[in-house]
Each structure stands twice: as C-alpha cells, then as structure tokens.
Scaffold this active site. Structure first.
Site, PDB file in Angstrom:
ATOM      1  N   HIS A  19      18.864 -89.647  16.853  1.00 24.12           N
ATOM      2  CA  HIS A  19      17.495 -89.142  16.694  1.00 24.12           C
ATOM      3  C   HIS A  19      17.189 -88.729  15.264  1.00 24.12           C
ATOM      4  O   HIS A  19      16.056 -88.882  14.805  1.00 24.12           O
ATOM      5  CB  HIS A  19      17.265 -87.977  17.652  1.00 24.12           C
ATOM      6  CG  HIS A  19      17.221 -88.372  19.087  1.00 24.12           C
ATOM      7  ND1 HIS A  19      17.446 -87.500  20.130  1.00 24.12           N
ATOM      8  CD2 HIS A  19      16.988 -89.589  19.666  1.00 24.12           C
ATOM      9  CE1 HIS A  19      17.340 -88.142  21.276  1.00 24.12           C
ATOM     10  NE2 HIS A  19      17.069 -89.408  21.020  1.00 24.12           N
ATOM     11  N   ASP A 160      18.416 -98.928  23.428  1.00 23.09           N
ATOM     12  CA  ASP A 160      19.261 -97.758  23.667  1.00 23.09           C
ATOM     13  C   ASP A 160      19.733 -97.737  25.122  1.00 23.09           C
ATOM     14  O   ASP A 160      19.360 -96.865  25.899  1.00 23.09           O
ATOM     15  CB  ASP A 160      18.447 -96.496  23.333  1.00 23.09           C
ATOM     16  CG  ASP A 160      19.252 -95.227  23.480  1.00 23.09           C
ATOM     17  OD1 ASP A 160      20.490 -95.302  23.530  1.00 23.09           O
ATOM     18  OD2 ASP A 160      18.626 -94.154  23.566  1.00 23.09           O
TER      19      ASP A 160
END
Length: 259
Positions: A19, A160
């Site tokens: 992130h 992801d």
C-alpha cells in the site's frame, strides 16, 4: 477464492509494503494534469476495522501498521490517506487499496474495482459509494481483459490475488504477458507473497525472464505466527514510474532495520 477474507490480514507488513508503494505511485501519477485509469482485480471490502474480532484474532495489524506507522512522514501519500480514512471512520480504520486509490485520485480519473465474493463486494460497494468508482461483481482478471487497454490509456492495473487457487502461480505469467500486450503503456503491478515453500519462485522466474525491464521488489519479515508460511512481500511492476525504485529502496531499508 470465495473463502478468502482479507480482514484477518489487513494492515499487516505485506499491506504496508504494497500500500505504501501503491500510494506513492498514484500520488506521482496525479502530479500531471491528465486523467488516468485505475483497475484492481481483487479488491476486497476496501475499508477494514482493525478492532474487528477477526483482525484481533491474528494480530497481524499490531505487528504491521501499528508498529511501523512512524516510517512515513505526515506528508507521505500513504500517511495522508491513512489519516483521512481514520478521521472519517475512526482510529482503528484501515484503507485497503481501493480506498487508497479513491482518496488519492481525482474526479477526472476512472476507477474500476472487481470483487467476486458477494459479501465482500457488498461491503466494497458501500465503502466506495462516496467516490466516483465502478464496483464490479466479477472475476477480476476477466474484467482486466475486457477493459485493457482502458480509456484513458494512462494508468495502473493492480493484480492482487489471494493465491488460494494454487494454479495462480502457473497462470499469472501468461496473464501478465497478455495484459502487457493489450496495454503496453500501462503500469501493471502484481503483488505476491514470499513463501517458505518456495511456491512463488517459478512464477517469478518466468515473469523476470519475460519482462527483464520490470521492477521486482521484495522485503522480508518474520512470520506472523509460528508455522506461518509467508515471510515476505513482493511487487513485480511493469513500466514502473520514475522514482519508484528509490522509494522502494527506502522502504526496503526500513524492513531490513525491523528484521
């Protein structure tokens, strides 16, 4: 995989790695006054409560973002996003990648988010309702193939997976190659776990052989609990933006000091 629930892992060290670099990249892209596309194949619910019983059960966030938040100055895009989400949703809120993207992107940008789990998709739809995003109850890779090349052509695709489907390690190199041919100017970022079993290694060898100019960045950390097989986090990025390698190196030094 329909059984996967990211709440057990939200805010862990792999999330911090993934992130923080995602936030840096999106912040970099929005410095130019041109719209962009953001596509995510495995979105999850976007907004997580780290006080949830599932998150407290694993304590991965306690070893992750709660432990290392001082790695990021207040003006870092990851820290800014975390602060904005917690101001809106409470001190134990944690943004997944769709919410990080929505906070950093602009009204002129296009967000397409895929999630196949019905309950996770419903939560995603609710979390993203204040933002100009399209949430698809659909297989994310099918969506990526349908959209690429997107309009606008400038932008980023985040792949992801949970890797609970073990064949992902075999199919992803072909998937990435096909998407790269369809969207040769797009930033294509793949997250993967570093595993004690080494199951990720053939996939990375295939990807590195096919895309030698890509950025491959890995960090290591202690297993979340005894016997846990993930001991690191990796990102494989095609068409990495200028400066991402330096930010990745900075993050790597933080992880090395933590170890």
């Amino acid at each position: 995989m329909l059984s996967y629930q990211h709440i057990y892992h939200a805010g862990n060290l792999a999330d911090v790695h993934k992130h923080s670099l995602l936030a840096w990249t999106l912040d970099y892209l929005t410095r130019k006054d041109k719209p962009l596309s953001y596509i995510e194949t495995h979105s999850g619910r976007a907004l997580y409560d780290l006080d949830d019983a599932a998150a407290r059960k694993t304590q991965e966030a306690a070893q992750g973002i709660a432990r290392v938040s001082d790695w990021f100055t207040p003006d870092h895009p990851y820290a800014r996003t975390l602060a904005a989400v917690r101001a809106a949703h409470g001190p134990e809120a944690y943004p997944g990648s769709p919410l990080i993207a929505a906070e950093l992107l602009r009204d002129t940008d296009h967000l397409h988010l895929a999630e196949l789990h019905p309950r996770e998709h419903a939560a995603l739809d609710l979390a993203m309702s204040p933002y100009p995003a399209t949430c698809h109850l659909r297989d994310g890779l099918e969506l990526a193939f349908a959209l690429c090349p997107p309009t606008p052509r400038r932008g980023l695709l985040l792949i992801d997976p949970s890797y609970e489907i073990k064949t992902d390690y075999d199919t992803i190199p072909r998937t990435v190659a096909k998407l790269a041919r369809a969207w040769n100017v797009g930033i294509i970022a793949l997250w993967y776990p570093i595993l004690t079993s080494g199951a990720h290694k053939p996939m990375l060898n295939a990807l590195s052989g096919a895309h030698p100019q890509a950025l491959r960045h890995e960090v290591r950390f202690a297993p979340a609990r005894p016997g846990h097989g993930m001991v690191g986090s990796g990102l494989f990025v095609l068409n990495p933006p200028y400066g991402l390698d330096k930010e990745a190196a900075r993050i790597a030094r933080k992880f090395a000091a933590l170890a």
